[in-house]
Design a protein around this motif. Structure first.
Motif, short mmCIF file in Angstrom:
data_model
loop_
_atom_site.label_atom_id
_atom_site.label_comp_id
_atom_site.label_asym_id
_atom_site.label_seq_id
_atom_site.Cartn_x
_atom_site.Cartn_y
_atom_site.Cartn_z
N ALA A 1 52.93 12.85 67.44
CA ALA A 1 51.99 11.85 66.96
C ALA A 1 51.85 10.76 67.94
CB ALA A 1 52.69 11.17 65.91
N GLN A 2 52.42 10.95 69.29
CA GLN A 2 52.32 9.81 70.34
C GLN A 2 52.74 8.28 69.81
OE1 GLN A 2 48.53 10.45 72.28
NE2 GLN A 2 48.96 12.37 73.11
N VAL A 3 53.75 8.65 69.11
CA VAL A 3 54.18 7.21 68.42
C VAL A 3 55.68 6.93 68.76
CG1 VAL A 3 54.79 6.05 66.06
CG2 VAL A 3 52.69 7.33 66.37
N GLU A 4 55.95 6.07 69.15
CA GLU A 4 57.44 5.64 69.63
C GLU A 4 58.14 6.12 68.39
OE1 GLU A 4 60.25 1.91 70.88
OE2 GLU A 4 58.17 1.48 70.80
N HIS A 5 59.45 6.54 68.72
CA HIS A 5 60.36 7.04 67.63
C HIS A 5 61.14 5.97 67.03
CE1 HIS A 5 63.41 9.25 65.36
NE2 HIS A 5 63.61 10.23 66.18
N ASN B 1 67.23 16.41 63.74
CA ASN B 1 66.97 15.39 64.66
C ASN B 1 65.85 15.86 66.07
OD1 ASN B 1 67.59 12.65 65.69
ND2 ASN B 1 68.25 13.58 67.67
N GLU B 2 65.94 17.23 66.15
CA GLU B 2 65.11 17.68 67.09
C GLU B 2 63.67 17.65 66.52
OE1 GLU B 2 65.38 18.01 70.47
OE2 GLU B 2 67.74 17.07 69.88
N ARG B 3 63.63 18.26 65.26
CA ARG B 3 62.09 18.14 64.73
C ARG B 3 61.76 16.87 64.58
NH1 ARG B 3 63.69 20.16 60.49
NH2 ARG B 3 63.39 22.46 60.89
N ASN B 4 62.49 15.74 64.29
CA ASN B 4 62.18 14.70 64.05
C ASN B 4 61.23 14.01 65.46
OD1 ASN B 4 61.85 12.77 61.77
ND2 ASN B 4 63.31 11.39 62.42
N LYS B 5 62.18 14.02 66.31
CA LYS B 5 61.78 13.64 67.71
C LYS B 5 60.42 14.33 68.07
CE LYS B 5 65.63 14.41 69.98
NZ LYS B 5 66.53 14.40 71.00
N ALA B 6 60.27 15.58 67.74
CA ALA B 6 59.07 16.38 68.08
C ALA B 6 57.87 15.77 67.08
CB ALA B 6 59.21 17.96 67.81
N TYR B 7 58.30 15.59 66.04
CA TYR B 7 57.27 14.72 65.17
C TYR B 7 56.77 13.72 65.75
CZ TYR B 7 55.60 12.70 60.58
OH TYR B 7 54.59 12.24 59.59
N PHE B 8 57.39 12.79 66.36
CA PHE B 8 57.04 11.59 66.72
C PHE B 8 56.35 11.84 68.05
CE2 PHE B 8 59.96 9.70 63.39
CZ PHE B 8 59.33 8.64 62.92
N ARG B 9 56.81 12.47 68.88
CA ARG B 9 56.34 12.93 70.11
C ARG B 9 54.64 13.53 69.90
NH1 ARG B 9 60.10 15.48 71.84
NH2 ARG B 9 59.45 17.52 71.16
N GLU C 1 49.19 3.98 63.80
CA GLU C 1 50.38 5.08 63.87
C GLU C 1 50.65 5.63 62.64
OE1 GLU C 1 53.05 2.48 67.25
OE2 GLU C 1 53.07 1.80 65.42
N VAL C 2 50.68 5.05 61.53
CA VAL C 2 50.97 5.71 60.41
C VAL C 2 49.81 7.05 60.09
CG1 VAL C 2 50.59 5.43 57.74
CG2 VAL C 2 51.77 3.81 59.03
N ARG C 3 48.80 6.56 60.44
CA ARG C 3 47.45 7.62 60.35
C ARG C 3 47.73 8.95 61.27
NH1 ARG C 3 42.71 3.53 60.35
NH2 ARG C 3 43.33 2.45 58.30
N ALA C 4 48.33 8.46 62.55
CA ALA C 4 48.61 9.36 63.51
C ALA C 4 49.89 10.01 63.18
CB ALA C 4 48.95 8.92 64.80
N LEU C 5 50.84 9.73 62.38
CA LEU C 5 51.92 10.59 61.83
C LEU C 5 51.75 11.40 60.88
CD1 LEU C 5 54.53 7.52 61.94
CD2 LEU C 5 54.70 9.78 63.24
N TYR C 6 50.54 10.90 59.95
CA TYR C 6 50.16 12.05 58.98
C TYR C 6 49.36 12.96 59.48
CZ TYR C 6 47.46 13.37 54.65
OH TYR C 6 46.92 14.14 53.81
N ASN C 7 48.59 12.87 60.36
CA ASN C 7 47.71 13.88 61.06
C ASN C 7 48.78 14.77 61.88
OD1 ASN C 7 45.55 13.20 60.16
ND2 ASN C 7 45.16 11.85 61.85
N ALA C 8 50.03 14.27 62.53
CA ALA C 8 50.89 15.22 63.30
C ALA C 8 51.73 16.13 62.70
CB ALA C 8 51.65 14.24 64.28
N ALA C 9 51.59 15.83 61.29
CA ALA C 9 52.40 16.63 60.62
C ALA C 9 51.88 18.29 60.35
CB ALA C 9 52.63 16.25 58.93
N ASP C 10 50.41 18.28 60.95
CA ASP C 10 49.83 19.45 60.72
C ASP C 10 50.33 20.52 61.72
OD1 ASP C 10 47.91 20.55 59.01
OD2 ASP C 10 45.92 19.25 60.01
N GLN C 11 51.29 19.94 62.79
CA GLN C 11 51.73 20.91 63.78
C GLN C 11 52.93 21.59 63.49
OE1 GLN C 11 51.25 18.96 67.71
NE2 GLN C 11 49.97 17.44 66.77
#
Length: 255
Positions: A175-179, A165-173, A66-76
């Motif tokens: 990454a497909q990681v539970e907020h 908050n909206e950006r934060n939720k999009a970030y986890f979404r 999940e940590v790696r998924a969050l790192y990669n999701a920042a690319d969006q």
């Protein structure tokens, strides 16, 4: 209305940990209590639920995947937010501390970022080691900034990187990681590095936590080298270059 509603009714309204939601909901419930429309225990039930929910969110532990998924999701996100999110994850520092980080407190040659005492939660200067991936982010940004002072991370208009908050939720979404909130980066780093064999005291100091008890009075050693080793291992785990078990075997001298 005589019985307290189930706490679950509050979970379906907006984001229960959103600052705006909490502020407005409290104001409205206090007004209802003042007007004798509801009993005070309704307000108490709401506040208790918010506290419990916040603990659950803040204390969530992410897996290494999940940590790696969050790192990669920042690319969006935009380059500015991509770098900010990745740097925060790599250093596991608080959002506010990263947002007001200044170039004058960064030493690229020594691989350090020093948080001044007047900006830390415990009132003491805090040295953050910059792992190779974190250092790479800053080196790539420096030529664009072209100045030795000012904020490191800014928006395209030069403003501060405020929590959204909206950006934060999009970030986890994405990454497909539970907020679980970005503050949970810190809990995750402590947990995964402990599993890797790093001392809990060393990792706590890497986060800038104040010592407690007798150690706060007598123990003055800063463990800078050990903290650097811990953050280097964390950086490699975050970007997916190494997994936690390989780090653990290396610490044990078995791999």
């Amino acid at each position: 209305m005589t019985d307290c509603p189930s706490a679950s009714i509050w979970m379906g309204v907006g984001s229960p940990t959103s600052g705006l939601f909490i502020r407005d909901a409290k104001s409205f419930l206090r007004w209802l209590v003042a007007q004798d429309y509801i009993e005070h225990k309704f307000l108490m039930a709401f506040e208790d639920t918010i506290k419990k929910r916040k603990v659950e969110v803040d204390h969530r532990i992410y897996s290494a995947l999940e940590v790696r998924a969050l790192y990669n999701a920042a690319d969006q996100f935009s380059p500015q937010w991509r770098d900010f999110l990745r740097f925060q994850l790599l250093t596991a520092q608080r959002h506010a501390d990263v947002a007001r980080m200044e170039w004058q407190h960064v030493d690229l040659a020594q691989h350090t970022w020093t948080q001044p005492a007047n900006r830390t939660k415990n009132g003491r200067a805090h040295i953050v080691h910059l792992s190779a991936p974190a250092l790479e982010i800053l080196k790539a940004m420096q030529p664009q900034v072209g100045k030795a002072r000012g904020l490191v991370f800014t928006t395209t208009t030069g403003g501060a990187m405020h929590h959204n908050n909206e950006r934060n939720k999009a970030y986890f979404r994405n990454a497909q990681v539970e907020h679980g909130g970005r503050h949970a980066f810190r809990h995750t780093m402590v947990t995964l590095l402990a599993q890797c064999g790093h001392s809990e005291d060393v990792v706590d100091m890497a986060l800038g936590h104040a010592r407690k008890g007798v150690n706060a009075v007598y123990q003055k050693f800063q463990y800078l080298e050990q903290r650097a080793d811990a953050l280097d291992d964390w950086g490699q785990i975050v970007i997916g270059q190494r997994d936690a078990m390989k780090v653990l075997r290396q610490h044990r001298g078995t791999g």
